[in-house]
Design an enzyme around this catalytic site. Structure first.
Site, PDB file in Angstrom:
ATOM      1  N   ASN A   4      19.444 -68.383  15.987  1.00  0.00           N
ATOM      2  CA  ASN A   4      20.756 -68.257  16.611  1.00  0.00           C
ATOM      3  C   ASN A   4      21.701 -67.597  15.610  1.00  0.00           C
ATOM      4  O   ASN A   4      21.848 -68.088  14.488  1.00  0.00           O
ATOM      5  CB  ASN A   4      21.271 -69.652  16.989  1.00  0.00           C
ATOM      6  CG  ASN A   4      22.506 -69.599  17.857  1.00  0.00           C
ATOM      7  OD1 ASN A   4      23.357 -68.725  17.682  1.00  0.00           O
ATOM      8  ND2 ASN A   4      22.596 -70.514  18.808  1.00  0.00           N
ATOM      9  N   SER A  23      24.710 -67.772  15.200  1.00  0.00           N
ATOM     10  CA  SER A  23      25.731 -68.686  14.670  1.00  0.00           C
ATOM     11  C   SER A  23      25.224 -69.407  13.426  1.00  0.00           C
ATOM     12  O   SER A  23      26.007 -69.742  12.531  1.00  0.00           O
ATOM     13  CB  SER A  23      26.143 -69.702  15.739  1.00  0.00           C
ATOM     14  OG  SER A  23      25.062 -70.555  16.069  1.00  0.00           O
ATOM     15  N   THR A  49      17.718 -72.449  24.238  1.00  0.00           N
ATOM     16  CA  THR A  49      16.648 -71.639  23.638  1.00  0.00           C
ATOM     17  C   THR A  49      15.293 -72.287  23.853  1.00  0.00           C
ATOM     18  O   THR A  49      14.307 -71.611  24.163  1.00  0.00           O
ATOM     19  CB  THR A  49      16.911 -71.463  22.125  1.00  0.00           C
ATOM     20  OG1 THR A  49      18.208 -70.896  21.949  1.00  0.00           O
ATOM     21  CG2 THR A  49      15.883 -70.554  21.498  1.00  0.00           C
ATOM     22  N   GLY A  50      15.234 -73.609  23.695  1.00  0.00           N
ATOM     23  CA  GLY A  50      13.961 -74.309  23.881  1.00  0.00           C
ATOM     24  C   GLY A  50      13.392 -74.119  25.276  1.00  0.00           C
ATOM     25  O   GLY A  50      12.181 -73.975  25.455  1.00  0.00           O
ATOM     26  N   HIS A  74      25.082 -75.906  27.837  1.00  0.00           N
ATOM     27  CA  HIS A  74      23.724 -76.017  28.366  1.00  0.00           C
ATOM     28  C   HIS A  74      23.660 -77.165  29.376  1.00  0.00           C
ATOM     29  O   HIS A  74      24.544 -78.016  29.412  1.00  0.00           O
ATOM     30  CB  HIS A  74      22.720 -76.293  27.245  1.00  0.00           C
ATOM     31  CG  HIS A  74      22.656 -75.220  26.210  1.00  0.00           C
ATOM     32  ND1 HIS A  74      22.552 -73.883  26.525  1.00  0.00           N
ATOM     33  CD2 HIS A  74      22.672 -75.288  24.847  1.00  0.00           C
ATOM     34  CE1 HIS A  74      22.507 -73.175  25.408  1.00  0.00           C
ATOM     35  NE2 HIS A  74      22.588 -73.996  24.383  1.00  0.00           N
TER      36      HIS A  74
END
Length: 305
Positions: A143, A145, A230-231, A277
């Site tokens: 990521n 960030s 992301t997972g 999310h």
């Protein structure tokens, strides 16, 4: 099942699942994989490559749909010729989330025996953590960030970044260069840095069209969020790229199966941005896939061999 996504309801549901012997159901797996590949086609579209992105074309950003970027020669040269994974389809894949449920799980050895290991967001895979999470890594997401916060946008902390990357061996670093325009420069910087210092790792980029198709696929199944985690993205790709998928560390709740408080991650307790999310909704889908025998969800301790 848990229509309101309450923690206690999920803990009860998972405890009931744990009492049943899991079996892969090839027909369910093939059926779901067919739907997913018809929509999203990770085999060809997961990563931006020269095969799916021509020189001189424009890529539209995943989230900022009114912005695009010209694939000029300097960008085109960064791209692999095709999807860069040797040995596809992989037999046994581990997708390792970062949930606090992994602490004291002793899952490391089992994870490391997988043919291909996906990890998320440069998690620590050294020291005492290895017994629980392993250290084999074939692909790890990054990521931007994290690059900004932990490594000062690589201005002053390039050496620390490269030093920490050595733990990930010959892995792919998967970056969302074309999700937001603000991600592009830092993602390209990672690519150039790895090349300049001849690092073992190789930078690759999510294809924004794949991520848009994937969001639409899951939206149709009730996962409405500002963005998929992301997972969950990686899990979806793994179902297309692997014959058998097992998930570790996927647990978005603040208590374990015994109702005891646990940290959000196995390495810290930093919570995700509220409303960004839809973790419980994603977990609901993962649990459904476990029920149907499409993938296996590992919760709690692994058996020591």
């Amino acid at each position: 099942m848990c229509s309101r996504y309450s923690e206690d309801c999920y803990i009860q549901a998972v405890n009931e699942v744990q009492n049943c012997t899991w079996q892969k159901r090839p027909q369910e797996y093939s059926r779901f994989r067919f739907f997913l590949s018809s929509c999203c086609n990770a085999v060809n579209n997961f990563i931006v490559s020269q095969n799916n992105t021509s020189l001189g074309s424009n890529i539209t950003y995943e989230v900022e749909s009114k912005k695009n970027i010209l694939i000029a020669e300097d960008i085109y040269k960064m791209l692999p010729k095709s999807q860069p994974f040797d040995g596809f389809p992989f037999k046994q894949c581990a997708v390792v989330g970062n949930g606090g449920i992994l602490t004291n799980s002793s899952c490391g050895a089992e994870i490391d025996q997988s043919d291909f290991v996906f990890r998320c967001n440069l998690p620590p895979i050294w020291g005492n953590a290895v017994a629980d999470v392993g250290n084999k890594t074939d692909l790890v997401t990054v990521n931007p960030s994290i690059i900004a916060l932990k490594y000062g946008k690589l201005n002053e902390m390039k050496a620390a970044f490269l030093r920490n990357l050595t733990s990930y061996g010959y892995s792919f670093l998967l970056l969302p260069a074309f999700s937001y325009s603000s991600n592009t420069a830092i993602s390209f910087e990672v690519h150039h840095l790895l090349k300049k210092y001849q690092a073992k790792q190789r930078a690759i980029f999510f294809h924004p069209n794949y991520l848009k198709s994937l969001a639409q696929f899951w939206r149709g199944r009730g996962v409405r969020a500002y963005r998929l985690s992301t997972g969950f993205m990686i899990t979806s790709a793994a179902i297309e790229l692997c014959e058998d998928v097992k998930l570790y560390g996927f647990w978005p709740f603040s208590k374990n199966l015994n109702g005891k408080p646990i940290s959000h991650h196995y390495y810290d307790n930093q919570l995700p941005k509220p409303g960004f999310h839809a973790m419980p909704k994603e977990f609901y889908q993962v649990l459904q896939l476990h029920y149907k025998g499409v993938l296996k969800l590992q919760i709690g301790a692994c058996l020591k061999r």
